[in-house]
Design a protein around this motif. Structure first.
Motif, mmCIF file in Angstrom:
data_model
loop_
_atom_site.group_PDB
_atom_site.id
_atom_site.type_symbol
_atom_site.label_atom_id
_atom_site.label_comp_id
_atom_site.label_asym_id
_atom_site.label_seq_id
_atom_site.Cartn_x
_atom_site.Cartn_y
_atom_site.Cartn_z
ATOM 1 N N ALA A 144 0.761 -1.112 -0.023
ATOM 2 C CA ALA A 144 -0.020 0.110 -0.052
ATOM 3 C C ALA A 144 0.619 1.350 0.287
ATOM 4 C CB ALA A 144 -0.846 -0.141 1.290
ATOM 5 N N LEU A 145 1.956 1.237 0.882
ATOM 6 C CA LEU A 145 2.925 2.554 0.702
ATOM 7 C C LEU A 145 3.658 2.624 -0.526
ATOM 8 C CD1 LEU A 145 4.097 4.607 2.743
ATOM 9 C CD2 LEU A 145 6.076 2.970 3.234
ATOM 10 N N SER A 146 3.848 1.379 -1.182
ATOM 11 C CA SER A 146 4.533 1.635 -2.292
ATOM 12 C C SER A 146 3.647 2.327 -3.584
ATOM 13 C CB SER A 146 5.221 0.005 -2.811
ATOM 14 O OG SER A 146 5.432 0.203 -4.161
ATOM 15 N N ARG A 147 2.389 1.744 -3.469
ATOM 16 C CA ARG A 147 1.305 2.384 -4.563
ATOM 17 C C ARG A 147 1.095 3.743 -4.071
ATOM 18 N NH1 ARG A 147 -1.222 -2.440 -3.259
ATOM 19 N NH2 ARG A 147 -3.006 -1.317 -1.911
ATOM 20 N N SER A 148 1.177 4.115 -2.840
ATOM 21 C CA SER A 148 0.683 5.637 -2.473
ATOM 22 C C SER A 148 1.804 6.527 -3.383
ATOM 23 C CB SER A 148 0.723 5.813 -1.061
ATOM 24 O OG SER A 148 2.137 5.597 -0.593
ATOM 25 N N ALA A 149 3.084 5.988 -3.421
ATOM 26 C CA ALA A 149 4.178 6.846 -3.982
ATOM 27 C C ALA A 149 4.194 6.893 -5.176
ATOM 28 C CB ALA A 149 5.673 6.362 -3.360
ATOM 29 N N ALA A 175 11.900 9.268 -3.410
ATOM 30 C CA ALA A 175 11.591 9.127 -2.033
ATOM 31 C C ALA A 175 12.902 10.065 -1.241
ATOM 32 C CB ALA A 175 11.558 7.838 -1.455
ATOM 33 N N ALA A 176 14.172 9.575 -1.748
ATOM 34 C CA ALA A 176 15.438 10.100 -1.056
ATOM 35 C C ALA A 176 15.737 11.413 -1.306
ATOM 36 C CB ALA A 176 16.692 9.382 -1.317
ATOM 37 N N ARG A 219 15.285 19.910 9.854
ATOM 38 C CA ARG A 219 15.845 18.694 10.550
ATOM 39 C C ARG A 219 14.535 17.766 11.018
ATOM 40 N NH1 ARG A 219 21.353 19.549 13.784
ATOM 41 N NH2 ARG A 219 22.523 20.365 12.010
ATOM 42 N N SER A 220 13.692 18.411 11.782
ATOM 43 C CA SER A 220 12.613 17.619 12.173
ATOM 44 C C SER A 220 11.719 16.889 11.353
ATOM 45 C CB SER A 220 11.707 18.621 13.305
ATOM 46 O OG SER A 220 11.349 19.850 12.645
ATOM 47 N N LEU A 221 11.296 18.018 10.166
ATOM 48 C CA LEU A 221 10.376 17.849 9.079
ATOM 49 C C LEU A 221 11.259 16.394 8.215
ATOM 50 C CD1 LEU A 221 9.013 20.887 8.064
ATOM 51 C CD2 LEU A 221 7.564 19.092 9.251
ATOM 52 N N GLY A 222 12.422 16.892 8.207
ATOM 53 C CA GLY A 222 13.361 15.607 7.221
ATOM 54 C C GLY A 222 13.150 14.319 7.882
ATOM 55 N N ALA A 223 13.402 14.572 9.161
ATOM 56 C CA ALA A 223 13.262 13.158 9.960
ATOM 57 C C ALA A 223 12.077 12.349 9.840
ATOM 58 C CB ALA A 223 13.453 13.246 11.536
ATOM 59 N N THR A 224 10.864 12.972 10.019
ATOM 60 C CA THR A 224 9.597 12.328 9.412
ATOM 61 C C THR A 224 9.625 12.081 8.158
ATOM 62 O OG1 THR A 224 8.568 13.896 11.209
ATOM 63 C CG2 THR A 224 7.169 12.683 9.504
ATOM 64 N N ALA A 225 10.086 12.603 7.032
ATOM 65 C CA ALA A 225 10.010 12.359 5.689
ATOM 66 C C ALA A 225 10.982 11.348 5.522
ATOM 67 C CB ALA A 225 10.382 13.414 4.709
ATOM 68 N N GLY A 226 12.120 11.326 6.006
ATOM 69 C CA GLY A 226 13.045 10.063 6.097
ATOM 70 C C GLY A 226 12.479 8.938 6.422
ATOM 71 N N VAL A 227 11.555 8.566 7.378
ATOM 72 C CA VAL A 227 11.004 7.350 7.713
ATOM 73 C C VAL A 227 9.959 6.980 6.616
ATOM 74 C CG1 VAL A 227 9.241 6.278 9.306
ATOM 75 C CG2 VAL A 227 11.037 7.876 10.391
ATOM 76 N N LEU A 228 9.318 7.933 6.105
ATOM 77 C CA LEU A 228 8.565 7.612 4.879
ATOM 78 C C LEU A 228 9.263 7.052 3.702
ATOM 79 C CD1 LEU A 228 5.593 10.367 4.774
ATOM 80 C CD2 LEU A 228 5.321 7.746 5.098
ATOM 81 N N ALA A 229 10.327 7.590 3.337
ATOM 82 C CA ALA A 229 11.119 7.399 2.272
ATOM 83 C C ALA A 229 11.873 6.083 2.462
ATOM 84 C CB ALA A 229 12.300 8.507 2.217
ATOM 85 N N GLY A 230 12.220 5.959 3.898
ATOM 86 C CA GLY A 230 12.932 4.435 3.867
ATOM 87 C C GLY A 230 11.762 3.433 3.752
ATOM 88 N N GLY A 231 10.636 3.747 4.285
ATOM 89 C CA GLY A 231 9.448 2.473 3.976
ATOM 90 C C GLY A 231 9.023 2.275 2.395
ATOM 91 N N VAL A 232 9.357 3.461 1.766
ATOM 92 C CA VAL A 232 9.232 3.278 0.285
ATOM 93 C C VAL A 232 10.177 2.532 -0.288
ATOM 94 C CG1 VAL A 232 8.757 4.565 -1.852
ATOM 95 C CG2 VAL A 232 7.434 5.482 0.035
ATOM 96 N N ALA A 233 11.357 2.701 -0.148
ATOM 97 C CA ALA A 233 12.497 2.308 -0.571
ATOM 98 C C ALA A 233 12.501 0.597 -0.419
ATOM 99 C CB ALA A 233 13.760 2.963 -0.085
ATOM 100 N N LEU A 234 12.159 0.336 1.035
ATOM 101 C CA LEU A 234 11.832 -1.175 1.167
ATOM 102 C C LEU A 234 10.946 -1.659 0.598
ATOM 103 C CD1 LEU A 234 12.888 -3.377 3.175
ATOM 104 C CD2 LEU A 234 11.406 -2.513 4.886
ATOM 105 N N SER A 235 9.760 -1.039 0.452
ATOM 106 C CA SER A 235 8.666 -1.652 -0.193
ATOM 107 C C SER A 235 8.936 -2.222 -1.685
ATOM 108 C CB SER A 235 7.238 -0.526 -0.314
ATOM 109 O OG SER A 235 7.536 0.481 -1.109
#
Length: 535
Positions: free
Chosen positions: A59-64, A144-145, A156-172
């Motif tokens: 689902a995360l992969s499709r959302s991207a 994503a990256a 940095r704070s927004l980047g950390a949140t975006a980084g979690v999403l980006a890592g999930g998309v890459a793994l997916s």
């Protein structure tokens, strides 16, 4: 994991690598071994299952797909993250656009690596629609990256949140079987690198606020705000939110809202709607003149503060807040804290003397206008007027975009003399203080007390000036473009200005003049807390 389990997994992976090497016999050397390890890693991951991920990661992969996830994330940042959120959203989306173009239009066509075979991937993990493009590098991982890195460059704070999403998309992308791990790693590295390249076109602002010296004369210390009169331009900020908050922060201050006639004021004042009249009335009784609004409101208050010789308290309540941003006044609390502590700085004011008769006398014999940020002649005033005509119907930011397209299409150059030299310009920009970065569009000021005018000019006399200007901006070579000139001055005389050419002063459109003199000289005391930082 126990030692035995680790050895077992190691043997399985080793066997997979050996099998892959045997299949890669036709591709010897380092490249063959890299492909073998990549195939083995894919096969090993395909054999390991995480129950919650079987639904979540596809689902995360499709959302991207088509960067929809990043557009939604950017919209959320822009709406809720303030000025820093808007910058992060813009850099993030710009990085995605660059990464997507390079990945799909260049890299995939050059590599042409086939997608993995799905035999080893359980059907529950597969995407309903399989990608048709080639595999290397992963476009999803690159975008994503790029988004996460672009956002992190601004916050940095927004980047950390975006980084979690980006890592999930890459793994997916590996978990669903559409990419080898190497595709994803290469895509992520490419996306992060391209996001860093955006600094060439759009450098980051420094964290520290602009330099300005402490005045030699001690400013009033007002712990509860007694003696402060704040004029609130309600049309500049969130309606109904600013005045109540100021009353909480400075309970003894007098708050005057534009549009509501204050007690004892002139009944002919149209309900208090005349901002400059309200500011003059406030300054006449104030120890400190306060203003809550955008750059135009602050400009008007600075002129009145100079006239009445009172310190100025600036409460950022506009859309862009350029002046407050350079000062490091991001929140109402910042200015209130400075007023309570008696902390202030001395800031340059630029003055504009206008004369329509061509008998240009000394500035001391005129009633000059002032600007705290910028003055310009050319396309920018037209852009402001186009935005104002539309913003009531579609909002300020959409109106700015629509107006920009219209203005660039219909714009005509302005003829005038600059310090006696005949010029034809698309834009003449004067900044109150030297703006940075040099060679790019003006973004911020390191110093609010340098005594200089930042002069930038786009020469319309050069062939294909607009096209060359756009090409220089896109290529990051504006500083070397022959249609663009940048320098500094302490004063400038503009004469024989083309009739009908309006002026833009701190974002507000003003009537033109036959000739003008712009100079630096006076300074205004503005409250700012020690250690102020930009957003």
């Amino acid at each position: 994991m126990t030692g035995t389990g680790a050895r077992s997994h190691g043997r399985v992976f080793g066997d997979l690598v050996a099998a892959a090497l045997a299949q890669e016999g036709a591709r010897p050397g380092v490249l063959g071994r890299v492909h073998a390890v990549d195939h083995a890693a894919f096969a090993w991951l395909a054999q390991h299952h995480v129950p919650w991920a079987n639904r979540a990661l596809p689902a995360l992969s499709r959302s991207a797909n088509h960067s929809r996830l990043w557009m939604v994330a950017a919209g959320s940042m822009a709406l809720s993250g303030g000025r820093a959120g808007r910058r992060a959203a813009l850099r993030g989306l710009g990085s995605v656009a660059l990464a997507s173009t390079v990945t799909n239009a260049v890299m995939k066509r050059a590599a042409r690596r086939p997608r993995p075979v799905l035999d080893l991937v359980p059907e529950v993990r597969r995407l309903p629609r399989q990608p048709w493009t080639t595999s290397f590098p992963s476009g999803h991982a690159a975008s994503a990256a790029a988004f996460a890195t672009g956002v992190a460059l601004e916050s940095r704070s927004l980047g950390a949140t975006a980084g979690v999403l980006a890592g999930g998309v890459a793994l997916s992308r590996v978990y669903t079987g559409v990419h080898y791990p190497g595709d994803v790693l290469a895509g992520a590295a490419l996306g992060a690198g391209l996001a860093a390249v955006t600094l060439r076109w759009w450098p980051r602002r420094p964290v520290a606020a602009a330099f300005a010296p402490v005045p030699q004369v001690r400013v009033p210390v007002l712990p509860d705000g007694d003696g402060v009169v704040v004029v609130v331009n309600a049309s500049a900020g969130p309606e109904g939110e600013v005045a109540p908050r100021l009353r909480e922060l400075l309970p003894a201050a007098k708050i005057v809202e534009r549009g509501a006639r204050p007690a004892g004021s002139d009944p002919d004042l149209e309900g208090g709607s005349d901002l400059e009249a309200l500011l003059r009335s406030a300054a006449a009784e104030a120890v400190v003149l306060g203003v809550a609004g955008g750059d135009g409101s602050i400009n008007a208050a600075a002129k009145v503060a100079l006239e009445f010789n009172v310190p100025l308290a600036v409460f950022a309540a506009g859309t862009l807040n350029h002046f407050a941003g350079d000062l490091g006044l991001q929140r109402l609390e910042d200015t209130a804290r400075a007023v309570r502590a008696g902390e202030a700085v001395l800031v340059d004011v630029a003055e504009i003397a206008r004369d329509r008769t061509f008998d240009f006398g000394p500035m001391s014999q005129t009633d000059p206008e002032v600007f705290l940020n910028t003055f310009s002649i050319g396309v920018y005033p037209d852009l402001v007027r186009a935005r104002e005509a539309l913003e009531g119907r579609i909002g300020k930011w959409p109106a700015m975009l629509v107006g920009l397209v219209s203005v660039l299409k219909e714009a005509r150059p302005v003829k005038l003399r600059v310090d006696g030299r005949a010029r034809s310009v698309w834009l003449l920009f004067l900044g109150n203080g030297a703006y940075a970065p040099a060679g790019f569009a003006p973004a911020y000021r390191p110093n609010l007390h340098d005594g200089l005018l930042d002069v930038r000019l786009v020469d319309a006399a050069k062939p294909a000036a607009r096209t060359r200007l756009v090409a220089a901006v896109l290529s990051g070579t504006l500083g070397r473009s022959r249609v663009y000139e940048a320098t500094t001055a302490r004063a400038m005389r503009l004469t024989e200005i083309q009739e009908g050419a309006p002026l833009a002063v701190d974002g507000e459109v003003r009537p033109g003049a036959s000739q003008l003199r712009v100079a630096k000289g006076r300074r205004v005391v503005v409250y700012r807390p020690a250690g102020a930082r930009r957003a």
